[in-house]
Design an enzyme around this catalytic site. Structure first.
Site, PDB file in Angstrom:
ATOM      1  N   ASP A   1       0.880  -1.167   0.000  1.00  0.00           N
ATOM      2  CA  ASP A   1       0.000   0.000   0.000  1.00  0.00           C
ATOM      3  C   ASP A   1       0.918   1.219   0.000  1.00  0.00           C
ATOM      4  OD1 ASP A   1      -2.255   1.731   0.485  1.00  0.00           O
ATOM      5  OD2 ASP A   1      -1.573   1.817   2.567  1.00  0.00           O
TER       6      ASP A   1
ATOM      7  N   ASP B   1      -1.763  -1.070   5.954  1.00  0.00           N
ATOM      8  CA  ASP B   1      -2.058  -0.613   7.319  1.00  0.00           C
ATOM      9  C   ASP B   1      -3.501  -0.173   7.532  1.00  0.00           C
ATOM     10  OD1 ASP B   1      -1.955   1.665   5.766  1.00  0.00           O
ATOM     11  OD2 ASP B   1      -1.009   2.900   7.309  1.00  0.00           O
TER      12      ASP B   1
ATOM     13  N   ASP C   1      -7.080  -2.025   3.164  1.00  0.00           N
ATOM     14  CA  ASP C   1      -6.091  -3.045   2.795  1.00  0.00           C
ATOM     15  C   ASP C   1      -6.466  -4.433   3.327  1.00  0.00           C
ATOM     16  OD1 ASP C   1      -4.381  -1.138   1.571  1.00  0.00           O
ATOM     17  OD2 ASP C   1      -3.629  -0.560   3.550  1.00  0.00           O
TER      18      ASP C   1
END
Length: 627
Positions: A316, A502, A506
């Protein structure tokens, strides 16, 4: 030393003492020497024999403990009292060492448990009352003395220096300000302060860590599970092979029955898979503890095994590859007036917007001037200074300047400062990569592991960050479903893939990937569905994790190969009739001890080639064209 460890070593010592007394009695031709050897066998082998019989009755499975007990009894039946007792002693010693290895590997977890305080000093009115941590509720105020452990998660009510090594593995204390979050189990190194409780004791970050590591220790790696599964079959084969060997060598080869029986007992010893059984578990537990000490939490040994075979990793962007907050990357002024930086600083310091904080930080060396601002929703800030109207915010649609177009194409946020609608200065801001992120990406590229960025940000920002970091590929404007689909495509193309993230968005991709890796300062959902957690949002720990996993894989392979070679060598030597029972015992149990000690090498910290540090925005490699 634990109770089990103490009992194992006491049994070993009693067995050794009785073995020595029996040997001395035998040398002095005392007729009672067999009694000492029998006592040595009982004192050293009762625990393993009991566990073997218990497993046979309740689980209907056979293990190596029963093989060792039968071998010791068989040795005594043919008059080899000393050999039977020595077999029991060395087997007992290897068991004690394995107990030690297991306890040694859980030492860091025990330290964590001990670090968690059971009591807290609750502030009620003007009184300080000591209460159990479990009785604290959200909103309570707790007094934390200097040098004391913080009892529970909460918000700081004053400044202090906190040692967070138990949580993050970072040895350098963290300076906390008013309103910052403090975690239970960490140590207050500064002055005493008041903490406002924000979580119940069972929901704290510390409690989550303990649950994760305890679960990891109870869940074995795939290799350890496979070895344990074949142990029952292997033991049955050995128990069938021993009488067949005795009959074959006596009836077909014409060996004396005593010799055939003796060789059968040697086979019972040397064919036992003790070293093979100990090949994976001690090394895996030691690796999990090594990671915990560095602030890396593995939820199972299977994660470590998969990580060693990693072929693709997706990241990410915001909060994972980048710092999660904007920083000024470009500043261009069209006036030489020294008032401009002061005005920018003075206007933005009165706003709490993240962009305002970034600009304030950039101009933090400037002096403040008295100016009143008016916040205009969706437009920015406006102020009147020296009878001129100053506006600070996003450039209007009518404003055209080459820099505005250029910076926007790079995915940056552009801010303009105008005076009476005349352009005075332009700033560009961007969420910059974390320190040493590029070195982490370079490491995986050197390992021939594909690196991909999956982000919901626009393609311009995604492309610019990807180029700066040297990622293999990137995908911008991704929804959670898009990230999950891309991870599934990777799984089809590569053997093992990982996803690092995080946020809540996600979580689906983390759960889908072969290895889900959550950043410790991210959301609880991300931590819950992931397979491992990097407690301090530090990607350099991902490099450490990969190197740790590869080392564990090497050690487990060494152990398996070594233990199999020893078994083959000892069985061959036994058939050639020059291997004695004492040498068989030493070779077999000695290999088990060596395998355990080799696994304990996983406790040794690895050298970290990438040292994480904090980086000022002025040091960032993306910080360009500052005028």
């Amino acid at each position: 030393m634990s109770k089990e460890e103490r009992m194992a070593f006491l049994s070993t010592l009693f067995c050794l003492g009785l073995l020595i007394i029996g040997k001395l009695s035998m040398l002095l031709n005392q007729p009672i020497y067999p009694l000492f050897f029998i006592a040595a066998i009982i004192s050293g082998g009762w625990k393993q024999t009991y566990e073997g019989i218990n497993e046979l009755i309740h689980d209907k499975t056979l293990n190596v403990d029963l093989l060792m007990a039968l071998a010791a009894i068989g040795a005594c039946l043919i008059g080899n009292w000393f050999e039977g007792a020595m077999l029991t002693f060395i087997f007992c010693l290897s068991g004690a060492l394995e107990e030690y290895a297991t306890n040694k590997s859980t030492k860091e977890i025990t330290a964590l448990l001990n670090a968690a305080p059971n009591e807290a000093v609750k502030i009620v009115g003007e009184q300080h009352i000591v209460v159990p941590v479990k009785e604290l509720t959200i909103g309570d105020n707790v007094f934390v003395a200097k040098g004391a452990a913080i009892p529970i998660d909460g918000l700081m009510q004053s400044r202090s220096s906190i040692d967070e090594a138990a949580i993050t593995g970072e040895s350098i204390p963290v300076e906390k300000n008013i309103g910052d979050e403090a975690f239970g189990g960490t140590i207050n190194l500064g002055q005493a302060f008041t903490l406002k409780v924000t979580k119940m004791s069972e929901d704290t970050l510390f409690a989550q860590i303990l649950r994760l590591v305890e679960n990891a220790q109870s869940e074995q790696s795939a290799t350890a599970t496979f070895i344990e599964r074949i142990e029952n079959v292997y033991v049955k084969i050995v128990l069938i092979a021993v009488p067949l060997m005795i009959l074959f060598t006596h009836l077909i080869l014409g060996w004396p029955f005593t010799e055939s029986f003796y060789r059968g007992m040697v086979l019972l010893v040397v064919a036992s898979p003790c070293a093979l059984v100990a090949s994976a578990t001690p090394a895996t537990l030691a690796a999990i503890s090594n990671g915990a000490k560095k602030g890396i939490l593995f939820k199972s040994g299977k994660t470590l095994e998969k990580l060693a075979d990693l072929r693709a990793v997706s990241f990410d962007k915001t909060g994972t590859l980048t710092q999660g907050k904007p920083r000024v990357t470009d500043y261009q002024t069209f006036s030489d007036d020294s008032l401009i930086p002061q005005l920018l600083f003075s206007m933005e310091r009165q706003s709490n917007h993240p962009i305002a904080k970034a600009i304030t930080q950039f101009f933090n060396r400037e002096e403040s001037i008295p100016v009143e601002i008016n916040e205009i929703a969706g437009a920015g800030l406006e102020a009147v200074y020296e009878d001129q109207i100053w506006k600070l915010g996003k450039p209007s649609a009518s404003m055209s300047h080459p820099l505005v177009s250029k910076w926007r194409e790079e995915g940056k946020t552009v801010i303009s400062l105008t005076c009476d609608d005349r352009l005075i200065a332009l700033l560009a801001l961007m969420d910059l990569p974390k320190p040493y992120t590029k070195e982490v990406i370079d490491y995986f590229s050197e390992q021939h592991i594909q690196t991909t960025m999956l982000t919901g940000d626009n393609l311009g920002a995604a492309s610019f960050v990807s180029q700066q970091l040297g990622l293999t590929e990137f995908h911008g404007e991704c929804l959670p479903a898009d990230k999950t689909e891309l991870v599934k495509q990777q799984q089809k193309k590569f053997t093992v893939n990982a996803m690092v993230g995080d946020g809540i968005n996600d979580a689906p991709a983390l759960a889908t990937a072969d290895i889900g890796i959550a950043m410790g300062e991210g959301t609880d959902v991300a931590m819950e569905v992931s397979d491992m957690v990097l407690m301090k949002n530090d990607l350099t720990k991902l490099v450490y994790s990969h190197r740790l996993a590869k080392k564990m894989k090497r050690i487990v392979r060494q152990n398996i190969l070594f233990s199999l070679l020893v078994i083959v060598l000892l069985i061959s030597s036994n058939f050639l009739q020059f291997l004695t029972l004492p040498l068989g015992v030493i070779g077999h149990e000695g290999s088990t001890i060596l395998v355990i000690l080799n696994g304990l090498r996983m406790l040794i910290p690895l050298k970290e080639p990438i040292q994480s540090r904090e980086m000022d925005c002025q040091d960032c490699p993306l910080h360009q064209n500052i005028h």
